[in-house]
Structures are given as C-alpha cells and as structure tokens.
Write a protein that holds these residues in place. Structure first.
Motif, mmCIF file in Angstrom:
data_model
loop_
_atom_site.group_PDB
_atom_site.id
_atom_site.type_symbol
_atom_site.label_atom_id
_atom_site.label_comp_id
_atom_site.label_asym_id
_atom_site.label_seq_id
_atom_site.Cartn_x
_atom_site.Cartn_y
_atom_site.Cartn_z
ATOM 1 N N GLY A 26 17.583 -56.231 -61.978
ATOM 2 C CA GLY A 26 17.402 -57.383 -62.843
ATOM 3 C C GLY A 26 15.967 -57.678 -63.229
ATOM 4 N N VAL A 27 15.057 -56.740 -63.012
ATOM 5 C CA VAL A 27 13.649 -56.926 -63.339
ATOM 6 C C VAL A 27 13.414 -56.638 -64.819
ATOM 7 C CG1 VAL A 27 11.309 -56.142 -62.873
ATOM 8 C CG2 VAL A 27 12.949 -56.361 -61.004
ATOM 9 N N ASP A 28 12.573 -57.452 -65.458
ATOM 10 C CA ASP A 28 12.203 -57.253 -66.855
ATOM 11 C C ASP A 28 10.977 -56.351 -66.911
ATOM 12 O OD1 ASP A 28 11.412 -57.361 -69.504
ATOM 13 O OD2 ASP A 28 11.719 -59.510 -69.707
ATOM 14 N N TYR A 29 11.172 -55.100 -67.287
ATOM 15 C CA TYR A 29 10.077 -54.135 -67.267
ATOM 16 C C TYR A 29 9.061 -54.345 -68.386
ATOM 17 C CZ TYR A 29 12.610 -51.587 -63.688
ATOM 18 O OH TYR A 29 13.246 -51.223 -62.522
ATOM 19 N N SER A 30 9.376 -55.158 -69.365
ATOM 20 C CA SER A 30 8.440 -55.406 -70.449
ATOM 21 C C SER A 30 7.445 -56.507 -70.140
ATOM 22 C CB SER A 30 9.195 -55.754 -71.731
ATOM 23 O OG SER A 30 9.831 -57.015 -71.631
ATOM 24 N N SER A 31 7.705 -57.321 -69.124
ATOM 25 C CA SER A 31 6.864 -58.495 -68.914
ATOM 26 C C SER A 31 6.615 -58.871 -67.462
ATOM 27 C CB SER A 31 7.464 -59.704 -69.625
ATOM 28 O OG SER A 31 8.743 -60.023 -69.101
ATOM 29 N N ASP A 32 7.366 -58.330 -66.520
ATOM 30 C CA ASP A 32 7.293 -58.809 -65.145
ATOM 31 C C ASP A 32 6.151 -58.189 -64.351
ATOM 32 O OD1 ASP A 32 9.420 -60.485 -65.508
ATOM 33 O OD2 ASP A 32 10.800 -59.407 -64.205
ATOM 34 N N CYS A 33 5.698 -58.956 -63.368
ATOM 35 C CA CYS A 33 4.862 -58.467 -62.287
ATOM 36 C C CYS A 33 5.720 -58.358 -61.036
ATOM 37 C CB CYS A 33 3.716 -59.422 -61.987
ATOM 38 S SG CYS A 33 2.759 -59.941 -63.411
ATOM 39 N N MET A 34 5.528 -57.311 -60.268
ATOM 40 C CA MET A 34 6.179 -57.201 -58.967
ATOM 41 C C MET A 34 5.111 -57.268 -57.886
ATOM 42 S SD MET A 34 9.457 -54.683 -59.239
ATOM 43 C CE MET A 34 10.087 -55.477 -57.755
ATOM 44 N N THR A 35 5.392 -58.038 -56.848
ATOM 45 C CA THR A 35 4.362 -58.421 -55.898
ATOM 46 C C THR A 35 4.880 -58.337 -54.470
ATOM 47 O OG1 THR A 35 3.514 -59.974 -57.556
ATOM 48 C CG2 THR A 35 2.696 -60.227 -55.317
ATOM 49 N N TRP A 36 4.014 -57.888 -53.570
ATOM 50 C CA TRP A 36 4.248 -57.966 -52.135
ATOM 51 C C TRP A 36 3.507 -59.163 -51.573
ATOM 52 C CZ3 TRP A 36 7.758 -55.234 -49.485
ATOM 53 C CH2 TRP A 36 8.195 -54.013 -50.007
ATOM 54 N N PHE A 37 4.222 -59.997 -50.848
ATOM 55 C CA PHE A 37 3.648 -61.087 -50.068
ATOM 56 C C PHE A 37 3.875 -60.809 -48.588
ATOM 57 C CE2 PHE A 37 3.718 -63.189 -54.101
ATOM 58 C CZ PHE A 37 2.815 -64.239 -54.035
ATOM 59 N N ARG A 38 3.131 -61.516 -47.748
ATOM 60 C CA ARG A 38 3.378 -61.450 -46.316
ATOM 61 C C ARG A 38 3.148 -62.820 -45.695
ATOM 62 N NH1 ARG A 38 -1.757 -57.680 -44.393
ATOM 63 N NH2 ARG A 38 -3.411 -59.264 -44.675
ATOM 64 N N GLN A 39 3.801 -63.037 -44.568
ATOM 65 C CA GLN A 39 3.671 -64.311 -43.880
ATOM 66 C C GLN A 39 3.737 -64.082 -42.381
ATOM 67 O OE1 GLN A 39 6.539 -67.354 -44.941
ATOM 68 N NE2 GLN A 39 5.089 -68.963 -44.389
ATOM 69 N N ALA A 40 2.672 -64.473 -41.694
ATOM 70 C CA ALA A 40 2.615 -64.426 -40.247
ATOM 71 C C ALA A 40 3.050 -65.773 -39.685
ATOM 72 C CB ALA A 40 1.204 -64.087 -39.780
ATOM 73 N N PRO A 41 3.523 -65.813 -38.441
ATOM 74 C CA PRO A 41 3.932 -67.088 -37.846
ATOM 75 C C PRO A 41 2.819 -68.118 -37.889
ATOM 76 C CG PRO A 41 4.680 -65.265 -36.502
ATOM 77 C CD PRO A 41 3.768 -64.680 -37.544
ATOM 78 N N GLY A 42 3.151 -69.325 -38.336
ATOM 79 C CA GLY A 42 2.191 -70.399 -38.393
ATOM 80 C C GLY A 42 1.203 -70.320 -39.531
ATOM 81 N N GLN A 43 1.368 -69.363 -40.434
ATOM 82 C CA GLN A 43 0.445 -69.195 -41.545
ATOM 83 C C GLN A 43 1.168 -69.300 -42.884
ATOM 84 O OE1 GLN A 43 -2.751 -66.639 -41.386
ATOM 85 N NE2 GLN A 43 -2.793 -66.381 -39.170
ATOM 86 N N GLU A 44 0.396 -69.529 -43.938
ATOM 87 C CA GLU A 44 0.954 -69.593 -45.271
ATOM 88 C C GLU A 44 1.308 -68.196 -45.765
ATOM 89 O OE1 GLU A 44 -1.400 -73.536 -46.973
ATOM 90 O OE2 GLU A 44 -1.879 -71.552 -47.748
ATOM 91 N N ARG A 45 2.286 -68.131 -46.666
ATOM 92 C CA ARG A 45 2.611 -66.873 -47.309
ATOM 93 C C ARG A 45 1.478 -66.489 -48.256
ATOM 94 N NH1 ARG A 45 8.792 -65.992 -48.977
ATOM 95 N NH2 ARG A 45 8.819 -66.617 -46.775
ATOM 96 N N GLU A 46 1.008 -65.246 -48.158
ATOM 97 C CA GLU A 46 -0.119 -64.803 -48.952
ATOM 98 C C GLU A 46 0.220 -63.549 -49.745
ATOM 99 O OE1 GLU A 46 -3.536 -63.443 -46.812
ATOM 100 O OE2 GLU A 46 -2.350 -62.353 -45.321
ATOM 101 N N GLY A 47 -0.349 -63.459 -50.943
ATOM 102 C CA GLY A 47 -0.174 -62.277 -51.758
ATOM 103 C C GLY A 47 -0.933 -61.093 -51.192
ATOM 104 N N VAL A 48 -0.304 -59.933 -51.209
ATOM 105 C CA VAL A 48 -0.893 -58.700 -50.703
ATOM 106 C C VAL A 48 -1.299 -57.773 -51.841
ATOM 107 C CG1 VAL A 48 -0.524 -56.658 -49.275
ATOM 108 C CG2 VAL A 48 0.415 -58.875 -48.568
#
Length: 125
Positions: A26-48
């Motif tokens: 379901g990804v739009d290949y003409s316009s989308d960004c695909m991103t990896w995030f990560r989240q450690a316990p007690g921390q905010e989710r951050e972009g990788v």
C-alpha cells in the motif's frame, strides 16, 4: 491501506551486524518516504534512516551515519536496514513506517500514521 511487517532483529555482541527487513504494501512509490525508527525503554521514538522512494535518496541520523545503510527493493516491496559496527546504545525496538513527502524534517514521529509490530535489536556491552 498501508501494512508493514518488520523482521531480522536479534541479539549480537558489540561490533556485530544485523540486517533488518520490512515488507510493505500500500505504499505510494511516487511520493512516499519510508523510514526506520527505533525506541529504547524509557526513551522517545527516534528516526534512524529514511529512503525517498521517488528520488532513491537516503538520509540518516547522525548517530548511525557511516554504520547503517538503508535501501529498498521495489520488486519485493521491501525496505532494508543494514546495521554494522553495532553499539550497546543501538539496543531498541526498530519500526518501519511511511508517509508522503513533505518539506522539513523527516524524523518527526507525529507525521507518521502507522507502525508495524517492530523487531527487537539487542547489542551486548
């Protein structure tokens, strides 16, 4: 409707490598960004790392530059994250997601509307 499924996590010693995979539909290949995030316990989710599906240009968080490589195989509908020289601070749950391209920062977690189940990466000291 976009759906993603992450895999490839595991436990490795410091300095080791892992390759994460994210099968997406379901990804739009003409316009989308695909991103990896990560989240450690007690921390905010951050972009990788982000991959722009139209331009095929990647970008990375400063903390992983030179160690991680993001790529995408359109034929397999799969996003990858090759992680080398892993450090204990890389330990986190890793998530794959996508959004339409916009001007500004790519790592704003509030701009992403869906998440997979995640895959756990654990790096020993």
């Amino acid at each position: 409707q976009v759906q993603v499924a992450e895999s490839g996590g595991g436990s490795v010693p410091a300095g080791g490598s892992l390759r994460l995979s994210c099968v997406a539909s379901g990804v739009d290949y003409s316009s989308d960004c695909m991103t990896w995030f990560r989240q450690a316990p007690g921390q905010e989710r951050e972009g990788v790392a982000v991959f722009y599906l139209h331009s095929l240009i990647p970008d990375y968080a400063d903390s992983v530059k030179g160690r991680f490589t993001i790529s995408h195989d359109r034929g397999k509908n799969t996003l990858y994250l090759q992680m080398n020289s892993l450090k204990p601070e890389d330990t986190a749950m890793y998530y794959c997601t996508a959004k339409p391209w916009t001007r500004g920062r790519w790592d704003n977690v509030r701009e992403y509307g869906f998440w997979g189940q995640g895959t756990q990466v654990t790096v020993a000291s």
